[in-house]
Design an enzyme around this catalytic site. Structure first.
Site, PDB file in Angstrom:
ATOM      1  N   CYS A 114      -2.178  11.601   0.681  1.00  0.00           N
ATOM      2  CA  CYS A 114      -1.486  10.206   0.452  1.00  0.00           C
ATOM      3  C   CYS A 114      -0.047  10.414   0.101  1.00  0.00           C
ATOM      4  O   CYS A 114       0.741  10.026   0.808  1.00  0.00           O
ATOM      5  CB  CYS A 114      -2.449   9.453  -0.399  1.00  0.00           C
ATOM      6  SG  CYS A 114      -4.028   9.537  -0.277  1.00  0.00           S
ATOM      7  N   LYS A 150       0.936  -1.188   0.040  1.00  0.00           N
ATOM      8  CA  LYS A 150      -0.066   0.005  -0.140  1.00  0.00           C
ATOM      9  C   LYS A 150       0.913   1.396   0.015  1.00  0.00           C
ATOM     10  O   LYS A 150       0.708   2.154  -0.666  1.00  0.00           O
ATOM     11  CB  LYS A 150      -0.851  -0.039   1.293  1.00  0.00           C
ATOM     12  CG  LYS A 150      -1.360   1.466   1.566  1.00  0.00           C
ATOM     13  CD  LYS A 150      -2.264   2.150   0.660  1.00  0.00           C
ATOM     14  CE  LYS A 150      -2.443   3.502   0.807  1.00  0.00           C
ATOM     15  NZ  LYS A 150      -3.406   4.002  -0.018  1.00  0.00           N
TER      16      LYS A 150
HETATM   17  N1  SAJ Z   1       1.099  14.660  -9.470  1.00  0.00           N
HETATM   18  C1  SAJ Z   1       1.984  15.141 -10.061  1.00  0.00           C
HETATM   19  N2  SAJ Z   1       2.466  14.525 -11.177  1.00  0.00           N
HETATM   20  C2  SAJ Z   1       1.806  13.287 -11.681  1.00  0.00           C
HETATM   21  C3  SAJ Z   1       0.490  12.819 -11.091  1.00  0.00           C
HETATM   22  C4  SAJ Z   1       0.527  13.530  -9.867  1.00  0.00           C
HETATM   23  O1  SAJ Z   1       2.571  16.203 -10.013  1.00  0.00           O
HETATM   24  O2  SAJ Z   1       2.243  12.921 -12.692  1.00  0.00           O
HETATM   25  C5  SAJ Z   1       0.625  15.185  -8.068  1.00  0.00           C
HETATM   26  C6  SAJ Z   1      -0.764  16.042  -8.240  1.00  0.00           C
HETATM   27  O3  SAJ Z   1      -1.105  16.918  -8.732  1.00  0.00           O
HETATM   28  C7  SAJ Z   1      -1.095  15.796  -6.632  1.00  0.00           C
HETATM   29  C8  SAJ Z   1      -0.196  14.551  -6.318  1.00  0.00           C
HETATM   30  O4  SAJ Z   1       0.909  14.441  -7.055  1.00  0.00           O
HETATM   31  O5  SAJ Z   1      -0.443  16.913  -6.053  1.00  0.00           O
HETATM   32  C9  SAJ Z   1      -1.043  13.373  -5.730  1.00  0.00           C
HETATM   33  O6  SAJ Z   1      -1.795  13.148  -7.085  1.00  0.00           O
HETATM   34  P1  SAJ Z   1      -2.237  11.671  -7.098  1.00  0.00           P
HETATM   35  O7  SAJ Z   1      -2.898  11.534  -8.655  1.00  0.00           O
HETATM   36  O8  SAJ Z   1      -1.302  10.559  -6.845  1.00  0.00           O
HETATM   37  O9  SAJ Z   1      -3.595  11.391  -6.458  1.00  0.00           O
HETATM   38  P2  SAJ Z   1      -3.866  11.112  -4.887  1.00  0.00           P
HETATM   39  O10 SAJ Z   1      -2.939  11.502  -3.889  1.00  0.00           O
HETATM   40  O11 SAJ Z   1      -5.288  11.864  -4.732  1.00  0.00           O
HETATM   41  O12 SAJ Z   1      -4.300   9.493  -4.898  1.00  0.00           O
HETATM   42  C10 SAJ Z   1      -3.157   8.636  -4.587  1.00  0.00           C
HETATM   43  C11 SAJ Z   1      -3.490   7.385  -5.608  1.00  0.00           C
HETATM   44  N3  SAJ Z   1      -2.346   6.735  -5.679  1.00  0.00           N
HETATM   45  C12 SAJ Z   1      -1.644   6.188  -6.882  1.00  0.00           C
HETATM   46  O13 SAJ Z   1      -2.222   6.590  -7.769  1.00  0.00           O
HETATM   47  C13 SAJ Z   1      -0.748   5.287  -6.586  1.00  0.00           C
HETATM   48  C14 SAJ Z   1      -4.705   6.666  -5.395  1.00  0.00           C
HETATM   49  O14 SAJ Z   1      -4.990   5.635  -6.283  1.00  0.00           O
HETATM   50  C15 SAJ Z   1      -4.623   6.185  -3.866  1.00  0.00           C
HETATM   51  O15 SAJ Z   1      -5.765   5.653  -3.721  1.00  0.00           O
HETATM   52  C16 SAJ Z   1      -4.869   7.334  -3.099  1.00  0.00           C
HETATM   53  O16 SAJ Z   1      -3.270   8.209  -3.410  1.00  0.00           O
HETATM   54  C17 SAJ Z   1      -4.400   7.072  -1.407  1.00  0.00           C
HETATM   55  O17 SAJ Z   1      -5.585   7.069  -0.984  1.00  0.00           O
HETATM   56  O18 SAJ Z   1      -3.543   6.427  -1.190  1.00  0.00           O
END
Ligand code: SAJ
Length: 446
Positions: free
Chosen positions: A274, A220
């Site tokens: 997360c 996780k």
């Molecule tokens: N981000 C970037 N570049 C990217 C992707 C994201 O800068 O290429 C940034 C986003 O803008 C944001 C942050 O990262 O600020 C997090 O974004 P995220 O898309 O990872 O979204 P979360 O944190 O809402 O959700 C994550 C997801 N984890 C994964 O994809 C591995 C989600 O599937 C999980 O369920 C969630 O964390 C969780 O609850 O753990």
């Protein structure tokens, strides 16, 4: 009949009484989805306002379909909420723990809420029950609890008490769909626990993978840490591009044409509940120390990015000879990611704070966030950019993906600047529309 058989039978007949401890971002979707599947579900939370809201069939979270599920199941009397933990053991066969697990100031896991929830469950009375931890936790958490239960001598683990970890993997903003469609991991303290709890989740999730408890805990955390490290690497590549005149978008396009490379996207930093937390949870037990691991280095890189964006804005303003203290800066997007109104750990908020501290006049527009940002919030793009000197794109909301740059320029002061912290605006188009373009990872001449 073994306890596992009794459990499986009551899952099949939906006679299993489920309790969900913690009615937050994870607990409410969890309670609603199991109730929808036909189980009788009671949610427990210390917050009376949340409990009252849910009992009225309403929901404090903005999640597609969630309020509808809550209302329907409250009306059908399959779902109810209760304040405090009283009577939880007598009233439940299976207890799902969905409480918050924040970070402490020193970046170590604060598992107080999980510990309190578990302490409220007195081992002698747990015979015949199942406990499932859903909250993110550090590796070894459930094993430690299992050992403490075993030491009391009241119960045989995996026979009298089923114990498993079934981490949530749902992205805020799309909780219900992801709850159902994303593969669920279930790691039990023994084979009976794994099988029973996996069967329970198979009633609501399309796919369940069975594993052991500590592997589930680590994977996780690994998923979100992988993402954080990948983004940190891309952000570092962006700095390389800026220093060498290259463009990160082109570099990603080229590198990702390799079949075994999947670079993520650059940005103003990483936010949300997360990715900003899970990497620290993962390395709790790392013996080598915090200075030599990849995970902490990635966190530092991503935490540096809002400052880098702030500096880019200042440098851009100075480079055009604009009077920085009299400049108006329009910020598009405050949410931590696209398509949500969630400000938790948002890097955009950190950029906002740093520019405010520099004395700049700021206006903020975010169509998803109902917040007036200390009087800086405005209600439309037009209001945000009117007579502004600089536009900064901080969140990649759909509304910002296809901006009418000519129109925006027409409303702004002369020689407007565009700082693209998400790299969603085409530099050529921005330049042709009359903007002086700066972007994260864009080293090109304007
Ligand atoms: N981000 C970037 N570049 C990217 C992707 C994201 O800068 O290429 C940034 C986003 O803008 C944001 C942050 O990262 O600020 C997090 O974004 P995220 O898309 O990872 O979204 P979360 O944190 O809402 O959700 C994550 C997801 N984890 C994964 O994809 C591995 C989600 O599937 C999980 O369920 C969630 O964390 C969780 O609850 O753990």
């Amino acid at each position: 009949m073994s306890m596992e058989d009794v459990f499986l039978e009551s899952v099949r007949t939906r006679a299993l009484r489920i309790s969900v401890v913690g009615l937050g971002y994870i607990g409410i979707p969890t309670a609603a989805v199991f109730a929808e599947s036909g189980f009788s579900v009671t949610g427990y939370d210390l917050n009376q306002a949340t409990v009252d809201l849910i009992n009225e069939g309403r929901c404090p979270l903005h999640e597609r379909d969630l309020e509808m599920l809550v209302k329907r199941n409250i009306d059908l009397k399959r779902l109810r909420a209760t304040a405090g933990h009283e009577g939880i053991i007598e009233k439940s066969d299976c207890i799902l723990i969905c409480v918050q697990t924040p970070l402490r100031d020193d970046k170590t896991p604060n598992l107080t809420f999980v510990e309190r929830a578990l302490e409220a469950l007195d081992p002698p009375s747990l015979k015949g029950k199942a406990i499932v931890l859903v909250s993110t936790s550090s590796p070894g958490t459930l094993q430690k609890y299992a050992e403490s239960v075993a030491q009391t001598g009241h119960l045989k683990l995996d026979e009298d008490l089923l114990l498993a970890y079934a981490p949530e993997r749902i992205a805020p903003g799309n909780s219900i769909t992801e709850f159902i469609e994303n593969t669920r991991l279930v790691g039990g303290i023994g084979l009976n626990s794994t099988e029973a709890v996996a069967c329970l989740f198979e009633t609501v999730c399309q796919k369940v993978i069975r594993t052991d408890v500590t592997s589930a805990e680590i994977s996780k955390l690994a998923e979100n840490t992988y993402r954080d490290v990948n983004i940190a690497f891309v952000n570092e590549l962006s700095l390389v591009c800026e220093a060498t005149g290259a463009d990160i978008n082109e570099v990603i396009r080229l590198a990702n044409s390799h079949p075994r490379v999947a670079l993520h996207r650059p940005g103003p930093g990483v936010g949300g509940p997360c990715l900003t937390k899970d990497p620290y949870f993962l390395v709790t037990h790392l013996l080598v120390g915090k200075d030599v691991d990849v995970v902490n280095a990635a966190r530092r890189m991503n935490d540096f990015m809002p400052m880098h964006v702030g500096r880019t804005v200042m440098k851009a303003l100075e480079s055009t000879g604009k009077d920085v203290q009299r400049s108006i800066v329009a910020l598009f997007g405050m949410a931590y990611k696209a398509g949500v109104g969630d400000l938790r750990e948002s890097p955009a908020v950190r950029v906002f704070d740093s520019l405010l501290a520099k004395g700049l006049a700021l206006r903020v527009y975010d169509p998803y966030v109902a917040d007036d940002f200390d009087g800086h919030g405005v209600c439309s793009m037009e209001e945000c950019v009117r007579d502004a000197d600089c536009l900064v794109v901080l969140t990649d909301h759909p509304a910002f993906l296809d901006l009418d740059l000519e129109e925006l320029n027409g409303m702004m002061n002369e020689n407007p600047l565009l700082i693209d912290a998400r790299r969603i605006v085409n530099p050529g188009k921005a330049t042709r529309a009359g903007f002086l373009y700066f972007g994260i990872g864009y080293g090109g001449k304007n």
